[in-house]
Motif scaffolding. Structure first.
Motif, PDB file in Angstrom:
ATOM      1  N   SER A 137       0.855  -1.191   0.000  1.00 39.71           N
ATOM      2  CA  SER A 137       0.000   0.000   0.000  1.00 39.71           C
ATOM      3  C   SER A 137       0.890   1.241   0.000  1.00 39.71           C
ATOM      4  N   ARG A 138       0.297   2.364  -0.328  1.00 42.41           N
ATOM      5  CA  ARG A 138       1.057   3.607  -0.414  1.00 42.41           C
ATOM      6  C   ARG A 138       1.755   3.901   0.919  1.00 42.41           C
ATOM      7  N   GLY A 139       3.049   4.165   0.862  1.00 45.44           N
ATOM      8  CA  GLY A 139       3.812   4.510   2.050  1.00 45.44           C
ATOM      9  C   GLY A 139       4.329   3.325   2.847  1.00 45.44           C
ATOM     10  N   ARG A 140       4.008   2.111   2.416  1.00 46.25           N
ATOM     11  CA  ARG A 140       4.467   0.932   3.137  1.00 46.25           C
ATOM     12  C   ARG A 140       5.658   0.316   2.409  1.00 46.25           C
ATOM     13  N   ALA A 141       6.743   0.105   3.112  1.00 49.01           N
ATOM     14  CA  ALA A 141       7.958  -0.403   2.490  1.00 49.01           C
ATOM     15  C   ALA A 141       7.761  -1.830   1.995  1.00 49.01           C
ATOM     16  N   ALA A 142       8.354  -2.124   0.856  1.00 45.26           N
ATOM     17  CA  ALA A 142       8.276  -3.477   0.294  1.00 45.26           C
ATOM     18  C   ALA A 142       8.809  -4.506   1.272  1.00 45.26           C
ATOM     19  N   GLU A 143       9.833  -4.142   2.015  1.00 41.18           N
ATOM     20  CA  GLU A 143      10.419  -5.070   2.985  1.00 41.18           C
ATOM     21  C   GLU A 143       9.432  -5.432   4.085  1.00 41.18           C
ATOM     22  N   HIS A 144       8.587  -4.498   4.489  1.00 43.17           N
ATOM     23  CA  HIS A 144       7.593  -4.774   5.528  1.00 43.17           C
ATOM     24  C   HIS A 144       6.513  -5.725   5.010  1.00 43.17           C
ATOM     25  N   VAL A 145       6.129  -5.569   3.761  1.00 50.06           N
ATOM     26  CA  VAL A 145       5.169  -6.495   3.145  1.00 50.06           C
ATOM     27  C   VAL A 145       5.742  -7.909   3.167  1.00 50.06           C
TER      28      VAL A 145
END
Length: 338
Positions: free
Chosen positions: A252-260
């Motif tokens: 989602s917007r503003g969420r780092a790919a690493e956190h996903v």
């Protein structure tokens, strides 16, 4: 007329969907109050209203209270009808949840059905199409009915616009026992991006690959040129001898790919470490199938609020006994008997 309080248990749309599904199967007139009372925006949202309309069509039902925002509903099914149906959410609301509402009844109908569903196919807080096709529907088929699902166009939140087709060939549901998952025969991580930089997929795969120790050939970037986006979904597939599980996280917007990647890796790792066949999200859907088959068992992780809500809602309609016991730390056995 049976009255169900929608504020009980998880207090969301699951109570509504399960109650409608079982009202169709058992031909039980239903009144539901306090619909989605546990949510920030209570009452029927568009995807829930579409589920009600779908159940109305399949059950030739008389319905009152079927409007956006409604917190009370009466539903009186008259006859279960197989056929060709088209249900469109009209927003990014989950079309897969609409399918969940009517599929149990169509599995037991007198003839085959074909459904075209439009809306969100990959939404947070709803089973994505890939989970249905790879994890859930293969178990349905092992129980007797034949169900084929085809994704025609993915639709991501918040744009929606997805479309898929489901063909249902009903049969008597047979009990299913899943005491173990067997050997892991395939693992894969798939990072899908639509309308956002390809680098997001690569970063997600690098992270999830490191955490789960996946080989390069088990990492698959998927850039959609014609998907309805923007959107990003990362899934981990674990195919075993007796079952396949699918774990999903959404960008989602503003969420780092690493956190996903960390989110989906954490869920997949918990499942792999527990060595159970059935994961958290598959549990509550499998419960309903076993209740309709009046028999079966499986091992899973500790039951969450959705599974407990499913058990409580089923008890209003079906004379089945659901027992659970912890067989080892973090591993629970669920048994359904009619």
């Amino acid at each position: 007329m049976l009255t169900i309080d929608g504020s009980k248990g998880e207090g969301g749309g699951q109570v509504l969907r399960t109650a409608l599904a079982l009202a169709l199967v058992t031909r039980t007139p239903l009144r539901m109050v306090n619909i989605r009372a546990g949510r920030e925006k209570p009452g029927l949202l568009r995807q829930h209203l579409t589920a009600v309309k779908a159940a109305e069509a399949v059950g030739a039902a008389e319905v009152s209270g079927a409007e956006l925002g409604s917190r009370e509903l009466t539903f009186e099914p008259r006859a279960l009808a197989a056929g060709n149906y088209h249900f469109a959410v009209g927003s990014a609301g989950s079309a897969t949840l609409v399918l969940q509402t009517v599929l149990p009844a169509l599995l037991l109908a007198e003839g085959p059905s074909s459904l075209r569903l439009e809306g969100g196919t990959h939404n947070p807080a709803a089973p994505p199409f890939d989970f249905l096709a790879k994890a859930f529907l293969p178990l349905v088929q092992r129980m007797g009915p034949r169900v084929e699902a085809t994704l025609e166009r993915p639709g991501f939140f918040p744009a929606g616009g997805g479309r898929f087709r489901v063909d249902v060939h009903p049969a008597k549901l047979q009990p299913l026992d899943l005491p173990e998952r067997g050997r892991v025969v395939r693992r894969a991580a798939v990072a899908t991006v639509s309308g956002i930089p390809y680098d997001v997929a690569r970063r997600e795969l690098d992270t999830v690959g490191d955490i789960l120790k996946l080989r390069p050939d088990e990492l698959h970037p998927d850039e959609l040129k014609r998907g309805i986006g923007p959107g990003n979904v990362l899934r981990v597939e674990v195919e075993c001898e007796h079952v396949t599980e699918v774990f999903t996280a959404f960008g989602s917007r503003g969420r780092a790919a690493e956190h996903v990647a960390e989110e989906v890796a954490r869920e997949a790792k918990q499942y792999l470490d527990a060595e159970v066949p059935v994961g958290e999200h598959l549990c509550d859907q499998l419960l309903l199938l076993l209740a309709l088959a009046r028999g079966g068992s499986f091992r899973t992780l500790p039951l969450d609020g959705h599974a407990r809500t499913q058990i409580d809602t089923m008890a209003h309609f079906l004379d089945v006994k659901v027992s659970t016991r912890e067989v080892s730390r973090g591993v629970h056995e669920v048994e359904v008997r009619g």
